[in-house]
Structure formats: structure tokens, C-alpha cells
Design a protein around this motif. Sequence first.
Motif, short mmCIF file in Angstrom:
data_model
loop_
_atom_site.label_atom_id
_atom_site.label_comp_id
_atom_site.label_asym_id
_atom_site.label_seq_id
_atom_site.Cartn_x
_atom_site.Cartn_y
_atom_site.Cartn_z
N VAL A 4 44.16 64.83 77.40
CA VAL A 4 45.50 63.93 77.70
C VAL A 4 46.22 64.10 76.25
CG1 VAL A 4 46.55 61.94 77.92
CG2 VAL A 4 44.36 62.46 79.00
N PHE A 5 45.94 64.05 75.07
CA PHE A 5 46.65 64.33 74.01
C PHE A 5 47.02 65.80 74.00
CE2 PHE A 5 46.64 65.81 69.47
CZ PHE A 5 47.33 64.85 69.00
N GLY A 6 46.33 67.00 74.22
CA GLY A 6 46.73 68.36 74.43
C GLY A 6 47.75 68.38 75.14
N ILE A 7 47.79 67.89 76.34
CA ILE A 7 48.94 68.12 77.43
C ILE A 7 50.02 67.42 76.98
CG2 ILE A 7 49.53 67.40 79.81
CD1 ILE A 7 46.71 67.81 80.58
N ALA A 8 49.94 66.20 76.27
CA ALA A 8 51.10 65.48 75.72
C ALA A 8 51.86 66.17 74.67
CB ALA A 8 50.91 64.08 75.49
N SER A 9 50.98 66.88 73.72
CA SER A 9 51.65 67.74 72.74
C SER A 9 52.39 68.75 73.21
CB SER A 9 50.50 67.97 71.90
OG SER A 9 49.69 67.14 71.13
N VAL A 11 53.84 69.29 76.11
CA VAL A 11 54.79 68.74 76.79
C VAL A 11 56.08 68.43 75.92
CG1 VAL A 11 55.78 66.92 78.25
CG2 VAL A 11 53.75 68.08 78.98
N SER A 12 55.37 67.78 74.74
CA SER A 12 56.65 67.34 73.71
C SER A 12 57.08 68.51 72.93
CB SER A 12 55.92 66.24 72.59
OG SER A 12 55.00 67.22 71.87
N ILE A 13 56.20 69.45 72.81
CA ILE A 13 56.88 70.79 72.11
C ILE A 13 57.95 71.47 73.12
CG2 ILE A 13 56.17 72.98 71.25
CD1 ILE A 13 53.55 71.78 70.28
N LEU A 14 57.67 71.41 74.25
CA LEU A 14 58.66 72.13 75.18
C LEU A 14 59.62 71.27 75.24
CD1 LEU A 14 56.10 73.12 78.10
CD2 LEU A 14 57.39 74.70 76.48
N VAL A 15 59.73 69.85 75.30
CA VAL A 15 60.79 69.16 75.24
C VAL A 15 61.86 69.25 74.14
CG1 VAL A 15 61.76 66.72 75.50
CG2 VAL A 15 60.00 67.68 77.05
N THR A 16 60.98 69.46 72.94
CA THR A 16 61.61 69.47 71.60
C THR A 16 62.57 70.56 71.56
OG1 THR A 16 60.18 67.85 70.63
CG2 THR A 16 61.49 69.40 69.09
N GLY A 17 61.90 71.68 72.14
CA GLY A 17 62.35 72.92 71.73
C GLY A 17 63.58 73.08 72.70
N ALA A 18 63.56 72.58 74.01
CA ALA A 18 64.83 72.59 74.73
C ALA A 18 66.11 71.79 74.26
CB ALA A 18 64.47 71.94 76.34
N LEU A 19 65.78 70.59 73.72
CA LEU A 19 66.74 69.84 72.92
C LEU A 19 67.41 70.28 71.78
CD1 LEU A 19 65.07 66.33 73.38
CD2 LEU A 19 67.24 67.22 74.81
N VAL A 20 66.37 71.03 71.01
CA VAL A 20 66.98 71.77 69.69
C VAL A 20 67.75 72.91 70.07
CG1 VAL A 20 66.25 73.28 67.92
CG2 VAL A 20 65.14 71.04 68.16
N ASP A 21 67.46 73.51 71.06
CA ASP A 21 68.39 74.78 71.70
C ASP A 21 69.76 73.90 71.95
OD1 ASP A 21 68.19 77.52 72.11
OD2 ASP A 21 67.95 77.19 74.08
N ARG A 22 69.94 73.14 72.46
CA ARG A 22 71.29 72.38 73.17
C ARG A 22 72.02 71.60 72.29
NH1 ARG A 22 69.06 70.23 78.40
NH2 ARG A 22 67.52 71.68 78.52
N ARG A 23 71.23 70.76 71.74
CA ARG A 23 71.71 69.67 70.74
C ARG A 23 71.23 69.51 69.20
NH1 ARG A 23 71.34 67.24 75.80
NH2 ARG A 23 73.33 66.47 76.93
N LEU A 24 71.23 70.65 68.54
CA LEU A 24 70.61 70.64 67.15
C LEU A 24 71.32 69.69 66.32
CD1 LEU A 24 68.79 71.81 65.17
CD2 LEU A 24 70.33 73.76 64.64
#
Length: 60
Positions: A4-9, A11-24
Motif C-alpha cells: 500500500v505504501f509503495g502504490i501510494a508513493s 501515485v503521489s509521484i505521478l500526481v506531483t509530476g503532473a502538477l509541476v508540469d502545469r503549475r510550477l
Amino acid sequence: MLLVFGIASVVSILVTGALVDRRLRTLTVVSGVLALMTPVLLVVLGARTHAFPAARPGTE
């Protein structure tokens, strides 16, 4: 639990990457504000801020 920790990690990396790309700029400002507010909240809430990096039992 580790799965569960690995999956959450991932997912959070993917979300952060998407947000950084749009809203740095927004993420940078929010991060700075949170970093500045942390010590203020610790003082206001009366939290103990002492660090004992090499503490042994009974040496506090």
C-alpha cells in the motif's frame, strides 16, 4: 502494508509530476509559505522543538 505504501508513493509521484508540469509557480509559492509557517505554528502551539540527534534514554 508495504505494498500500500509503495502504490501510494507511485501515485503521489505521478500526481506531483503532473502538477509541476502545469503549475510550477503555484506549487513553489505554496511550498515556501508552508515552510515559513511550520516554525511559526510550532511556537504558537507550544510544541517542543528541541532535537536530540544522539539522545540516549535518560539524557533529556
